[in-house]
Design an enzyme around this catalytic site. Structure first.
Site, mmCIF file in Angstrom:
data_model
loop_
_atom_site.group_PDB
_atom_site.id
_atom_site.type_symbol
_atom_site.label_atom_id
_atom_site.label_comp_id
_atom_site.label_asym_id
_atom_site.label_seq_id
_atom_site.Cartn_x
_atom_site.Cartn_y
_atom_site.Cartn_z
ATOM 1 N N HIS A 206 -73.512 -3.105 -0.129
ATOM 2 C CA HIS A 206 -74.601 -3.335 -1.072
ATOM 3 C C HIS A 206 -75.783 -2.413 -0.809
ATOM 4 O O HIS A 206 -76.444 -1.951 -1.738
ATOM 5 C CB HIS A 206 -75.044 -4.806 -1.008
ATOM 6 C CG HIS A 206 -74.188 -5.714 -1.826
ATOM 7 N ND1 HIS A 206 -74.131 -7.068 -1.639
ATOM 8 C CD2 HIS A 206 -73.345 -5.452 -2.842
ATOM 9 C CE1 HIS A 206 -73.293 -7.596 -2.513
ATOM 10 N NE2 HIS A 206 -72.801 -6.638 -3.247
ATOM 11 N N GLU B 101 -56.397 3.206 -10.232
ATOM 12 C CA GLU B 101 -56.942 2.591 -9.028
ATOM 13 C C GLU B 101 -55.855 2.309 -8.006
ATOM 14 O O GLU B 101 -56.127 2.154 -6.813
ATOM 15 C CB GLU B 101 -57.637 1.271 -9.381
ATOM 16 C CG GLU B 101 -58.755 1.419 -10.387
ATOM 17 C CD GLU B 101 -59.113 0.093 -11.032
ATOM 18 O OE1 GLU B 101 -60.195 -0.429 -10.720
ATOM 19 O OE2 GLU B 101 -58.316 -0.411 -11.838
ATOM 20 N N ASP C 35 -61.525 1.703 -5.683
ATOM 21 C CA ASP C 35 -60.278 0.981 -5.432
ATOM 22 C C ASP C 35 -59.154 1.929 -5.044
ATOM 23 O O ASP C 35 -58.297 1.579 -4.225
ATOM 24 C CB ASP C 35 -59.875 0.163 -6.665
ATOM 25 C CG ASP C 35 -60.473 -1.238 -6.645
ATOM 26 O OD1 ASP C 35 -60.626 -1.800 -5.552
ATOM 27 O OD2 ASP C 35 -60.798 -1.770 -7.722
ATOM 28 N N CYS D 184 -64.777 7.631 -12.627
ATOM 29 C CA CYS D 184 -65.836 6.644 -12.852
ATOM 30 C C CYS D 184 -66.174 5.846 -11.600
ATOM 31 O O CYS D 184 -66.960 4.908 -11.649
ATOM 32 C CB CYS D 184 -65.476 5.689 -13.983
ATOM 33 S SG CYS D 184 -64.069 4.614 -13.648
#
Length: 549
Positions: free
Chosen positions: A183, A410, A434, A481
């Protein structure tokens, strides 16, 4: 002296260190003397106040920070925790001690679960500190006050602190813990503030010590020389000048176009992205419509939201991801079965196929929004594994009226079968977060394996190349992305591997635009060749940096 970590972005900062204050001391174990009901009532009021404060901070911060803080607010109101606190108070603990023990027990449970849940244990600890501070009537530990700018050093940063940083005072972030997708890293990137995470020895730094925090190299230089300070200040000035320059479309030095798109999580974020030069949207996350609800939203409500997004980008490309639930985003109405490892379970398209009515409603709403606007809508499925799943989604999308339908890469199998995927998909968009996680078998939310979560790893880059080569052979686009697109030098390498568009948090657009303008397509391919020939992630980055242009 230099300390090494993982850099976030290309920024650099010079300034004195200021460390986060120590956490509140642990509550004592003396038995309570107040009435149990009165003590519990005080805890409930403190929990409510903390939840409200976190929600307010999220509303003020917006974007990705709002999602993180909303999740923390829900933690403060979890009935499992409040029941545990009550039981401990009834057993003779003070309110403070009951909160400390209940939250600590839940933290241990999360850590034992591993993966994303283990990473959330840090957030839960921050909530506990805020509740105990409220009970004591003292400020919660947080970012230190200062009259002058400084480099903030901490073990890690709670989302509530990172989301509302005063960017006039906090020049850069340096943390001992965390990885490239923690985070702290995600929020730092969204704020365009230099950050270096996972820095061994960070907490040994002394307040007032001047450092150069270089996110591009991931190095913290302690007590820099005058020449090192001058070089850093020149880079700061160059970045400021580039950010102030008139906005242009993304392109390489030879004019080869590389459209720069934005990753968005809500229609309200569109205006800010456009202001920063986004040429469209490369990833619109639709989960905000579904999370926190007991049932799926109606076609009408979805159509309204999608239309609002598309209207902000008339004539522009907008790539929308179908609902990506499961793993860290569970939805009871989609998949409420317990899974030992949900990241490898029913998530993304797998879950949507089980509840196809939810998928059909979403695609129907998207088709209606497409018909009502002039935006160029592209729709993609998450967590796709092979050609059969690709054909299923593309066929359904076209049946329901969508014009451009593709899939996300992914899962490594999609890259291995890239030629088969392009037989039906109109495009592929690479979700590098991912793809790295699954390629390296390293949970992207788990700090203990942060060293493996690096999209610079040659194994990941080779998979991207497979997709780029297959896309070129089929004459179809391959976008990026994931967070990797926000790393300016890596963005150049990705273009060299065959990426046709790059999508990122809007705050990263200026740095990536500037970096692309320094290389021709041939040079980008030269960097890519050097990177994929390396044996480690660090080696790949070093090899790319060593290529002279």
């Amino acid at each position: 002296m230099a300390l090494q970590g993982v850099g976030v972005g290309r920024g650099v900062a010079v300034g004195p260190v200021k460390k986060m204050p120590d956490p509140l001391p642990e509550p004592g174990t003396d038995p309570r003397t107040a009435d149990a009901a009165l003590e519990y009532d005080g805890v409930l009021k403190a929990l409510s106040a903390v939840a409200a404060d976190l929600t307010a901070r999220g509303e003020k911060a917006g974007g990705e920070a709002k999602d993180v803080l909303d999740a923390q607010s829900l933690m403060a109101q979890d009935p499992t925790l409040t029941d545990d606190v009550k039981a401990r108070i009834d057993d003779g603990r003070t309110g403070e001690r009951a909160v400390h023990e209940a939250f600590a027990a839940f933290q241990d449970l999360l850590i034992g679960m591993g993966g994303y849940m283990a990473e959330r244990a840090t957030d839960l600890g921050d909530v506990a500190q805020r509740v105990i501070a409220a009970l004591r009537g003292v400020p919660a530990p947080g970012v230190p006050e200062s009259d002058t700018p400084f480099v903030l050093v901490a073990p890690d940063l709670a989302p509530a602190d990172t989301a509302l940083l005063d960017l006039d005072k906090v020049l850069a972030l340096v943390t001992r813990d965390g990885g490239p997708t923690s985070h702290t890293a995600i929020l730092a990137r969204s704020k365009s503030i230099p950050a270096i995470v996972g820095v061994t020895g960070a907490l040994d730094l002394v307040d007032g010590t001047v450092v150069v925090a270089d996110a591009a190299s991931g190095v913290v230089t302690v007590d820099p020389s005058p020449d090192e300070v001058a070089e850093a200040e020149k880079r700061i000035a160059d970045r400021a000048a580039a950010a102030a320059a008139p906005l242009t479309d993304g392109a390489l030095a030879d004019g080869h176009a590389v459209p720069l798109l934005a990753n968005l999580g809500a229609p309200a974020e569109a205006a800010g992205a456009i202001e920063l030069g986004a040429e469209g949207v490369g990833l619109f996350r639709t989960e905000f419509l579904f999370l926190g609800n007991s049932s799926a939203p109606t076609v009408e409500s979805q159509t309204s939201s999608y239309t609002a997004l598309l209207e902000a980008f008339p004539g522009k490309k907008v790539v929308v991801r179908a609902l990506d639930a499961g793993a860290d985003k569970p939805l009871s109405f989609l998949n409420d079965a317990h899974e030992e490892n949900p990241a490898l379970g029913l998530r993304g398209l797998r879950a949507l196929r089980v509840k196809e009515d939810i998928l059909r409603d979403q695609l129907t709403a998207l088709a209606a929004a497409q018909a009502a606007t002039t935006a160029d809508l592209w729709v993609m499925a998450p967590m796709v594994s092979d050609a059969e799943e690709t054909e299923y989604f593309v066929t359904l999308g076209r049946e329901l009226g969508l014009k451009t339908v593709g899939v996300m890469a992914e899962v490594p199998s999609l890259a291995v079968l890239a030629d088969q995927i392009f037989a039906s998909a109109d495009f592929v968009s690479v979700g590098t977060n991912d793809l790295t996680q699954y390629t390296m078998a390293a949970d992207r939310m788990l700090g203990s394996v942060a060293a493996y979560q690096d999209p610079w790893h040659p194994a990941v880059l080779r998979l991207v190349k497979s997709l780029g080569d297959a896309g070129a052979a089929a004459g179809k686009p391959v976008g990026i992305c994931g967070e990797a697109a926000a790393d300016p030098l890596l963005a150049v390498v990705l273009v060299g591997l065959g990426a046709t568009t790059l999508s990122m948090t809007p705050a990263a657009l200026a740095d990536v635009r500037l970096e692309l303008s320094r290389y021709t397509l041939d040079q980008a391919r030269e960097l890519a060749t050097a990177a994929v020939a390396a044996t480690t992630a660090a080696g790949a980055r070093a090899a790319a940096e060593a290529v002279t242009v």
